[in-house]
Design a protein around this motif. Structure first.
Motif, PDB file in Angstrom:
ATOM      1  N   ASP A 241       0.808  -1.219   0.000  1.00 23.79           N
ATOM      2  CA  ASP A 241       0.000   0.000   0.000  1.00 23.79           C
ATOM      3  C   ASP A 241       0.839   1.264   0.000  1.00 23.79           C
TER       4      ASP A 241
ATOM      5  N   ARG B 121       9.798   3.727  -7.477  1.00 24.56           N
ATOM      6  CA  ARG B 121       8.614   4.247  -8.174  1.00 24.56           C
ATOM      7  C   ARG B 121       8.311   3.404  -9.413  1.00 24.56           C
TER       8      ARG B 121
ATOM      9  N   PRO C  81       2.677   4.751  -9.927  1.00 27.77           N
ATOM     10  CA  PRO C  81       2.383   6.112  -9.469  1.00 27.77           C
ATOM     11  C   PRO C  81       1.359   6.201  -8.339  1.00 27.77           C
ATOM     12  N   SER C  82       0.573   5.155  -8.122  1.00 28.43           N
ATOM     13  CA  SER C  82      -0.493   5.258  -7.122  1.00 28.43           C
ATOM     14  C   SER C  82      -0.072   4.827  -5.716  1.00 28.43           C
TER      15      SER C  82
ATOM     16  N   ASP D 299       6.452  11.006  -2.686  1.00 25.51           N
ATOM     17  CA  ASP D 299       5.296  11.839  -2.373  1.00 25.51           C
ATOM     18  C   ASP D 299       5.585  12.780  -1.217  1.00 25.51           C
TER      19      ASP D 299
END
Length: 151
Positions: A64, A91, A96-97, A119
């Motif tokens: 996650d 990455r 990207p999520s 992020d």
């Protein structure tokens, strides 16, 4: 399970592990690598570190989120921004999520590559470095909040 003393060690890694416990997130420790100051590592060493990290992370997929402990001024022969390359490799693996949060030493050199592939970049504030665990705990809290849709 962590020993009771894990939160008192004061390192970024112990802070991440303690933060995962506090936020009830399952941790998947993958790789710990450390080196002394004194110049760039070989390009082969950088490649081996990235390969081992990527393979250990791949073995835990799906995930996650990522909590990464970086120095922020890691260099290798021919690569001035090894930290950015580590983040780029993560990455590329997770996509990207999946949020990637990294805690950095206050002597870091934050690059565009690092910003493009993480992020959150959280920088230690103290010298001597006594707030590594605190920064990591905050990253774990922020990651948890993001995963719960709170931020």
């Amino acid at each position: 399970m962590l020993p009771d003393s894990a939160s008192t060690i004061g390192t970024t890694v112990s802070g991440y592990l303690q933060g995962c416990l506090e936020q009830e997130m399952q941790a998947l420790p993958t790789l710990f690598a450390s080196g002394a100051s004194g110049g760039p590592v070989t390009s082969e060493t950088l490649g081996a570190v990235i390969d081992e990290l990527v393979e250990a992370t791949r073995a835990g997929l799906p995930i996650d989120g990522c909590l990464v402990a970086l120095h922020g001024s890691f260099a290798a022969q021919g690569v001035d921004d090894a930290d950015g390359e580590v983040l780029r490799a993560l990455r590329a693996l997770v996509g990207p999520s999946v949020p990637i949060y990294a805690a950095l030493d206050q002597h870091c050199n934050v690059s565009q590559l690092m910003m493009d592939n993480a992020d959150v970049l959280s920088v230690m504030r103290t010298y001597p470095h006594v707030d590594g665990a605190e920064r990591a705990l905050r990253c774990a809290e922020l990651l948890h909040n993001a995963l719960c849709g709170e931020t």
